[in-house]
Motif scaffolding. Structure first.
Motif, short mmCIF file in Angstrom:
data_model
loop_
_atom_site.label_atom_id
_atom_site.label_comp_id
_atom_site.label_asym_id
_atom_site.label_seq_id
_atom_site.Cartn_x
_atom_site.Cartn_y
_atom_site.Cartn_z
N UNK A 27 34.01 79.25 24.29
CA UNK A 27 33.92 77.80 23.76
C UNK A 27 32.64 77.48 22.99
N UNK A 28 32.81 77.05 21.89
CA UNK A 28 31.76 76.59 20.99
C UNK A 28 30.66 75.49 21.69
N UNK A 29 29.63 75.36 21.60
CA UNK A 29 28.62 74.35 21.90
C UNK A 29 28.03 73.80 20.42
N UNK A 30 28.05 72.48 20.49
CA UNK A 30 27.36 71.73 19.22
C UNK A 30 25.95 71.92 19.38
N UNK A 31 25.33 72.33 18.25
CA UNK A 31 24.14 72.37 17.88
C UNK A 31 23.22 73.68 18.53
N UNK A 32 23.93 74.56 18.96
CA UNK A 32 23.38 75.91 19.50
C UNK A 32 23.31 76.80 18.30
N UNK A 33 22.21 77.68 18.36
CA UNK A 33 21.89 78.61 17.54
C UNK A 33 22.07 79.96 18.24
N UNK A 34 22.29 80.10 19.45
CA UNK A 34 22.32 81.27 20.21
C UNK A 34 23.48 82.09 19.69
#
Length: 298
Positions: A166-173
């Protein structure tokens, strides 16, 4: 079925295999390094050679009615092809079932390894068949099995249940799957290894919660795992949630805190008031037992 069924659980590190006749006792259980069988090349040839030897040595030549193989992979909806297998190299895009059936002359069925675990856990715990039952196994990644009416729900393409992606908003990992900001980047064994390496380099991973369980970084990690579990509960309103995996069975892992956080993040009043959490025993042969249960349903 009058012959043997073979269950095989292929992981990134180990392979576990066993056999049974119908609902009979498990025989010929083995656990061996995965690379001894699948080093990364010629998967059909190498796996069929191993299975032929196994049948000759453990089952006196058979007969074998069906072979069910669990993989830490995305599997096609036909259960014939491995679509993607980031933790077992050399399997991406391989028509493994067709190749093995040609060599072994018996039915071969591919399944996600977590589905086999939940097959076992549902039977062992005598869980209800109706509605959604979910299994969330927090290991290197986040394994997720979805059963609807007692059967795996796999979706249109066979890839439903990718809770760890599931994608997480604001992450760059960058996740191992290639996407950016998946939940596995924050709430998995791989994430915990990164925390251990960067924040507690002098502590063995197995002692992380024993020695640093009250550290805010680890408390945030537990909260992240709880958020992922609660997200699925809020989405599916399951009959039961089975929890397991190597992370949750680490020494001093704060199970009580995890449960408190799950209830905190679950939607109120429902489904929060009716959450039922169960824990698997995590025995090494569970995936093989699940494969044999699956074989009997083919």
């Amino acid at each position: 079925m009058s012959g043997f069924q073979i269950g095989m659980d292929i992981g990134g590190t180990n392979i576990r295999i066993g056999a049974a006749r119908g609902s009979g006792e498990l025989v010929g259980f083995r656990k061996l390094p995965r690379r001894d069988v699948l080093p990364g090349t010629e998967p059909c040839e190498r796996l069929s050679a191993y299975l032929k030897a196994y049948i000759a040595e453990e089952l006196q030549g058979g007969p074998v009615d069906a072979i069910v193989i669990g993989l830490p992979s995305t599997i096609s909806s036909s259960h014939r092809r491995v679509l993607q297998s980031p933790n077992v190299e050399g399997l991406d895009g391989v028509d493994l079932a067709d190749g093995l059936e040609k060599e072994l002359m018996t039915k071969v069925w591919l399944e996600r390894d977590v589905n086999l675990l939940l097959y076992h856990d549902m039977k062992a715990m005598a869980l209800p068949q109706e509605g959604f039952t979910v299994g969330i196994y927090v290991g290197t990644g986040i394994g997720n099995a979805l059963f609807l009416g007692g059967k795996p729900y796999t979706g249109r393409n066979g890839v439903a249940g990718e809770l760890g992606h599931l994608p997480m908003i604001g992450s760059e990992k960058i996740c191992g799957c290639g996407n950016i900001g998946c939940t596995e980047c924050y709430a998995s064994g791989r994430a915990l290894e990164n925390i251990s390496r960067t924040c507690f380099p002098d502590t063995p991973l197995s002692d992380l919660f024993v020695k640093h369980g009250e550290d805010p970084i680890l408390l945030d990690f537990v909260d992240g795992v709880a958020c992922v579990i609660a997200a699925e509960i809020n989405l599916l309103d399951p009959m039961c949630v089975v929890l397991g995996g190597g992370v949750l069975t680490m020494p001093a892992f704060p199970v009580k805190l995890l449960e408190e956080k799950i209830h905190l993040h679950a939607r109120k009043p429902l489904p929060e008031e009716t959450i039922e959490l169960r824990y698997t025993d995590g025995l090494p042969e569970n995936g093989v037992y699940g494969a044999l249960i699956c074989a009997q349903k083919l």
